[in-house]
Scaffold this motif. Sequence first.
Motif, PDB file in Angstrom:
ATOM      1  N   ARG A  80       0.836  -1.206   0.000  1.00 20.68           N
ATOM      2  CA  ARG A  80       0.000   0.000   0.000  1.00 20.68           C
ATOM      3  C   ARG A  80       0.871   1.256   0.000  1.00 20.68           C
ATOM      4  N   ARG A  90      -3.982   6.832  -6.827  1.00 26.44           N
ATOM      5  CA  ARG A  90      -4.379   6.218  -5.561  1.00 26.44           C
ATOM      6  C   ARG A  90      -5.227   7.154  -4.713  1.00 26.44           C
ATOM      7  N   ARG A  96      -9.500   4.855  -3.445  1.00 26.63           N
ATOM      8  CA  ARG A  96      -9.605   4.881  -1.987  1.00 26.63           C
ATOM      9  C   ARG A  96     -10.584   3.808  -1.498  1.00 26.63           C
ATOM     10  N   ASP A  99      -8.783   0.524  -1.711  1.00 29.38           N
ATOM     11  CA  ASP A  99      -7.827   0.402  -0.608  1.00 29.38           C
ATOM     12  C   ASP A  99      -8.531   0.010   0.680  1.00 29.38           C
TER      13      ASP A  99
END
Length: 240
Positions: A80, A90, A96, A99
């Motif tokens: 990450r 990202r 997001r 993630d």
Amino acid sequence: MTGAFDVGEVDRLLTTTRSVRRRLDLDRHVPRELIEEALEIAVQAPTANNHQNWRWLVLTEAAVKEQIAELAASAWRHHRNAMMGAGRRRHAPQARRMDASVAAFTANIGRIPALVLPCVISRPPDSRAVDEQWQRQVAGAPEGDPIREVSLGPLRSSVFYGSIYPAIWSFQLALRSRGLGSSISCLHLPFERQIGRLLGIPSGVTQICMVGVGYTLGGDFHPAKRYPAKERTFWERWAT
């Protein structure tokens, strides 16, 4: 008509089998027989030269899953951080959300009812070494002979992974048809050697990925937002 399927139901299965990360039921036991049924479906998938050199390692013991979870969490932190520093992509809303989804899945790996590790009996080909060996074999061919331009490395790599991933997808489809969700993760692979020692996997066996399996929470799933295929499909020649 003999052999006909309910196309609507088949299409619904194919278009709504999602990567389920945050909606896995971490508290509901998954019966062994359902996983075995799904694996029997999976091994009907195509495999190069009918080798069937896949193996499936199913993990349900909490202590073992926790050890894998710790290694995967470490890999996720490094991955990450590298991705966050790779560019502005990202920081896009979709990135997001992705993630957050992967982070939630990783944090709960130890609690996922079953982890399935698809493996292949052999190691991935070294594309460069394959090509170098081929060039030595054809070194005596005349200049301009098309055989001198052949590159076998990409073919061997495609055959290696292409002989297992259709079965993995079939496994996920079979799970979905039985009311189960799944998600592929590769976060344990940086620690393939350690996990191999933990699980007794021989060094000549390749761990391909890890599939988390569980019942799903919430409502049904819907097709994902995708670019229309016709916008990214070329006929006869590549077009820009």
